[in-house]
Write a protein that holds these residues in place. Structure first.
Motif, PDB file in Angstrom:
ATOM      1  N   GLN A 101       0.831  -1.217   0.000  1.00 40.17           N
ATOM      2  CA  GLN A 101       0.000   0.000   0.000  1.00 40.17           C
ATOM      3  C   GLN A 101       0.861   1.261   0.000  1.00 40.17           C
ATOM      4  O   GLN A 101       0.592   2.210  -0.738  1.00 40.17           O
ATOM      5  CB  GLN A 101      -0.935  -0.004   1.217  1.00 40.17           C
ATOM      6  N   ILE A 102       1.925   1.256   0.816  1.00 39.20           N
ATOM      7  CA  ILE A 102       2.817   2.423   0.886  1.00 39.20           C
ATOM      8  C   ILE A 102       3.462   2.661  -0.481  1.00 39.20           C
ATOM      9  O   ILE A 102       3.518   3.789  -0.973  1.00 39.20           O
ATOM     10  CB  ILE A 102       3.912   2.233   1.974  1.00 39.20           C
ATOM     11  N   LEU A 103       3.957   1.589  -1.092  1.00 36.28           N
ATOM     12  CA  LEU A 103       4.634   1.703  -2.396  1.00 36.28           C
ATOM     13  C   LEU A 103       3.675   2.217  -3.472  1.00 36.28           C
ATOM     14  O   LEU A 103       4.043   3.038  -4.305  1.00 36.28           O
ATOM     15  CB  LEU A 103       5.226   0.351  -2.806  1.00 36.28           C
ATOM     16  N   GLN A 104       2.437   1.725  -3.441  1.00 34.73           N
ATOM     17  CA  GLN A 104       1.446   2.174  -4.429  1.00 34.73           C
ATOM     18  C   GLN A 104       1.110   3.651  -4.232  1.00 34.73           C
ATOM     19  O   GLN A 104       0.944   4.386  -5.205  1.00 34.73           O
ATOM     20  CB  GLN A 104       0.190   1.302  -4.347  1.00 34.73           C
ATOM     21  N   ALA A 153      20.303  -1.601  -0.168  1.00 40.12           N
ATOM     22  CA  ALA A 153      19.879  -0.957   1.084  1.00 40.12           C
ATOM     23  C   ALA A 153      19.351  -2.034   2.027  1.00 40.12           C
ATOM     24  O   ALA A 153      18.541  -2.869   1.623  1.00 40.12           O
ATOM     25  CB  ALA A 153      18.803   0.082   0.813  1.00 40.12           C
ATOM     26  N   TYR A 154      19.835  -2.013   3.263  1.00 41.00           N
ATOM     27  CA  TYR A 154      19.397  -2.973   4.289  1.00 41.00           C
ATOM     28  C   TYR A 154      18.798  -2.180   5.439  1.00 41.00           C
ATOM     29  O   TYR A 154      19.482  -1.429   6.116  1.00 41.00           O
ATOM     30  CB  TYR A 154      20.595  -3.805   4.760  1.00 41.00           C
ATOM     31  N   ILE A 155      17.490  -2.333   5.635  1.00 40.43           N
ATOM     32  CA  ILE A 155      16.757  -1.518   6.620  1.00 40.43           C
ATOM     33  C   ILE A 155      16.278  -2.418   7.750  1.00 40.43           C
ATOM     34  O   ILE A 155      15.540  -3.388   7.505  1.00 40.43           O
ATOM     35  CB  ILE A 155      15.533  -0.822   5.966  1.00 40.43           C
ATOM     36  N   VAL A 156      16.696  -2.097   8.985  1.00 40.88           N
ATOM     37  CA  VAL A 156      16.337  -2.973  10.108  1.00 40.88           C
ATOM     38  C   VAL A 156      15.299  -2.371  11.061  1.00 40.88           C
ATOM     39  O   VAL A 156      14.902  -3.020  12.004  1.00 40.88           O
ATOM     40  CB  VAL A 156      17.595  -3.388  10.923  1.00 40.88           C
ATOM     41  N   ASP A 157      14.876  -1.148  10.796  1.00 44.39           N
ATOM     42  CA  ASP A 157      13.929  -0.565  11.749  1.00 44.39           C
ATOM     43  C   ASP A 157      12.556  -0.309  11.131  1.00 44.39           C
ATOM     44  O   ASP A 157      11.921   0.699  11.381  1.00 44.39           O
ATOM     45  CB  ASP A 157      14.508   0.717  12.374  1.00 44.39           C
ATOM     46  N   GLY A 158      12.107  -1.250  10.294  1.00 43.94           N
ATOM     47  CA  GLY A 158      10.766  -1.160   9.722  1.00 43.94           C
ATOM     48  C   GLY A 158      10.642  -0.117   8.633  1.00 43.94           C
ATOM     49  O   GLY A 158      11.601   0.549   8.282  1.00 43.94           O
ATOM     50  N   PHE A 159       9.445  -0.007   8.084  1.00 45.38           N
ATOM     51  CA  PHE A 159       9.247   0.961   7.000  1.00 45.38           C
ATOM     52  C   PHE A 159       8.165   1.970   7.328  1.00 45.38           C
ATOM     53  O   PHE A 159       6.992   1.671   7.310  1.00 45.38           O
ATOM     54  CB  PHE A 159       8.921   0.258   5.669  1.00 45.38           C
ATOM     55  N   ALA A 189       6.065   5.082   6.205  1.00 48.33           N
ATOM     56  CA  ALA A 189       5.597   5.529   4.890  1.00 48.33           C
ATOM     57  C   ALA A 189       6.415   6.697   4.354  1.00 48.33           C
ATOM     58  O   ALA A 189       6.804   6.717   3.186  1.00 48.33           O
ATOM     59  CB  ALA A 189       4.124   5.909   4.973  1.00 48.33           C
ATOM     60  N   LYS A 190       6.742   7.656   5.227  1.00 48.37           N
ATOM     61  CA  LYS A 190       7.416   8.870   4.751  1.00 48.37           C
ATOM     62  C   LYS A 190       8.862   8.610   4.325  1.00 48.37           C
ATOM     63  O   LYS A 190       9.468   9.431   3.641  1.00 48.37           O
ATOM     64  CB  LYS A 190       7.348   9.975   5.816  1.00 48.37           C
ATOM     65  N   ARG A 191       9.451   7.459   4.748  1.00 44.90           N
ATOM     66  CA  ARG A 191      10.844   7.163   4.416  1.00 44.90           C
ATOM     67  C   ARG A 191      11.001   6.306   3.169  1.00 44.90           C
ATOM     68  O   ARG A 191      12.087   6.226   2.593  1.00 44.90           O
ATOM     69  CB  ARG A 191      11.516   6.439   5.589  1.00 44.90           C
ATOM     70  N   ILE A 192       9.936   5.636   2.744  1.00 40.94           N
ATOM     71  CA  ILE A 192      10.050   4.643   1.671  1.00 40.94           C
ATOM     72  C   ILE A 192      10.605   5.220   0.374  1.00 40.94           C
ATOM     73  O   ILE A 192      11.529   4.665  -0.213  1.00 40.94           O
ATOM     74  CB  ILE A 192       8.676   3.965   1.395  1.00 40.94           C
ATOM     75  N   LYS A 193      10.051   6.340  -0.076  1.00 37.80           N
ATOM     76  CA  LYS A 193      10.496   6.905  -1.354  1.00 37.80           C
ATOM     77  C   LYS A 193      11.984   7.244  -1.307  1.00 37.80           C
ATOM     78  O   LYS A 193      12.732   6.968  -2.239  1.00 37.80           O
ATOM     79  CB  LYS A 193       9.672   8.135  -1.738  1.00 37.80           C
ATOM     80  N   ALA A 194      12.431   7.827  -0.193  1.00 37.04           N
ATOM     81  CA  ALA A 194      13.854   8.175  -0.046  1.00 37.04           C
ATOM     82  C   ALA A 194      14.713   6.917  -0.056  1.00 37.04           C
ATOM     83  O   ALA A 194      15.778   6.883  -0.688  1.00 37.04           O
ATOM     84  CB  ALA A 194      14.074   8.949   1.251  1.00 37.04           C
ATOM     85  N   ILE A 195      14.250   5.851   0.601  1.00 39.77           N
ATOM     86  CA  ILE A 195      14.997   4.586   0.632  1.00 39.77           C
ATOM     87  C   ILE A 195      15.140   4.028  -0.786  1.00 39.77           C
ATOM     88  O   ILE A 195      16.218   3.609  -1.207  1.00 39.77           O
ATOM     89  CB  ILE A 195      14.309   3.559   1.571  1.00 39.77           C
ATOM     90  N   VAL A 196      14.031   4.049  -1.543  1.00 35.97           N
ATOM     91  CA  VAL A 196      14.055   3.554  -2.925  1.00 35.97           C
ATOM     92  C   VAL A 196      15.005   4.397  -3.779  1.00 35.97           C
ATOM     93  O   VAL A 196      15.841   3.856  -4.511  1.00 35.97           O
ATOM     94  CB  VAL A 196      12.628   3.528  -3.534  1.00 35.97           C
TER      95      VAL A 196
END
Length: 198
Positions: A20-23, A100-106, A108-115
Motif C-alpha cells: 500500500q505504501i509503495l502504491q 539498502a538494508y533496513i532494520v527498523d521497519g518501514f 511511509a514517509k521514508r520509503i520513497k527516499a529509501i528507494v
C-alpha cells in the motif's frame, strides 16, 4: 516518466502494508510470497526496476539468490527490510550486493527516499563494476600485445618497435584493434605449434 516497477518478495504472511505504501508513492507493485520462490528466475521473467525483500532475517538461500540477481546481465537494485541487525548478517548482506538494508521497519514517509537512495547506490556500483571490467580487459589486452610482440621478436628477429608496428599494421589492414590482432597472432602460433608436435 513511466512508473517504477517494484517486485516485493514477502516472507511475512498477509502483510500488505508495504504494498500500500509503495502504491501511494506511485510505483507499480507486484507482490509474491518469498517462501519457496526462485527469486532470480522471477526477476528474469518479470524484469522489475527494483526488488524489495521483506523478511525476518536474510538466510543464506536468500543471499545466494541476491548474488545471482547481481550477476545477471540485467541486474537490479535490491532493498531488504529485516529484523536481524547483527554485524555478521549486515556484512553478509553487503557482500551479497544488497543496495539498502533496513532494520527498523518501514515508515511511509521514508520509503520513497529509501528507494531513491538504493537506485542511486546501485547505479554507482554498476558504474564501478563496468570501470573495473574495462581496466581488467585493458590489462589482459596489454598482456596479449606483449606476448605477441615477444613472439614476433623471437620468430621474425624484429626489434620491439618493429614488432609493435607490424602488429598495428596487421590490425589496421584487417579492421581489428591491436589487442584483437595480438590474440589472433597468439592463436595462430598455438595452432602451428600443435601441428608441428603431431
Amino acid at each position: 516518466m513511466s512508473k517504477l516497477n517494484v517486485l516485493v518478495a514477502n516472507e511475512l504472511e498477509d502483510d500488505d502494508v508495504l504494498q500500500q505504501i509503495l502504491q501511494k508513492c506511485g510505483y507499480e507493485v507486484a507482490v509474491l510470497n518469498l517462501n519457496g520462490l526462485e527469486l532470480s528466475e522471477v526477476v528474469n521473467t518479470l524484469n522489475p526496476d527494483i526488488v524489495i525483500l521483506n523478511l525476518y532475517r536474510p538466510e543464506n538461500t536468500v543471499l545466494r539468490q541476491v548474488i545471482a540477481i547481481n550477476q545477471h546481465r540485467q541486474a537490479v537494485p535490491v532493498i531488504m527490510f529485516a529484523e536481524d541487525q547483527s554485524t555478521d548478517t549486515i556484512n553478509k548482506v553487503i557482500k551479497a550486493g544488497v543496495s539498502a538494508y533496513i532494520v527498523d521497519g518501514f515508515e511511509a514517509k521514508r520509503i520513497k527516499a529509501i528507494v531513491d537512495i538504493a537506485m542511486a547506490r546501485f547505479k554507482e556500483q554498476q558504474a564501478l563494476k563496468r570501470e573495473l571490467e574495462k581496466t581488467k580487459n585493458r590489462l589482459e589486452e596489454r598482456k596479449d600485445i606483449d606476448k605477441a610482440k615477444a613472439l614476433l621478436i623471437k620468430t621474425q628477429d624484429y626489434s620491439e618497435e618493429q614488432a609493435y608496428h607490424a602488429l598495428r599494421k596487421l590490425a589496421m589492414e584487417r579492421s581489428l584493434t591491436i589487442g584483437e590482432m595480438a590474440k589472433n597472432v597468439l592463436a595462430m602460433a598455438d595452432l602451428l605449434h600443435q601441428n608441428s608436435t603431431q
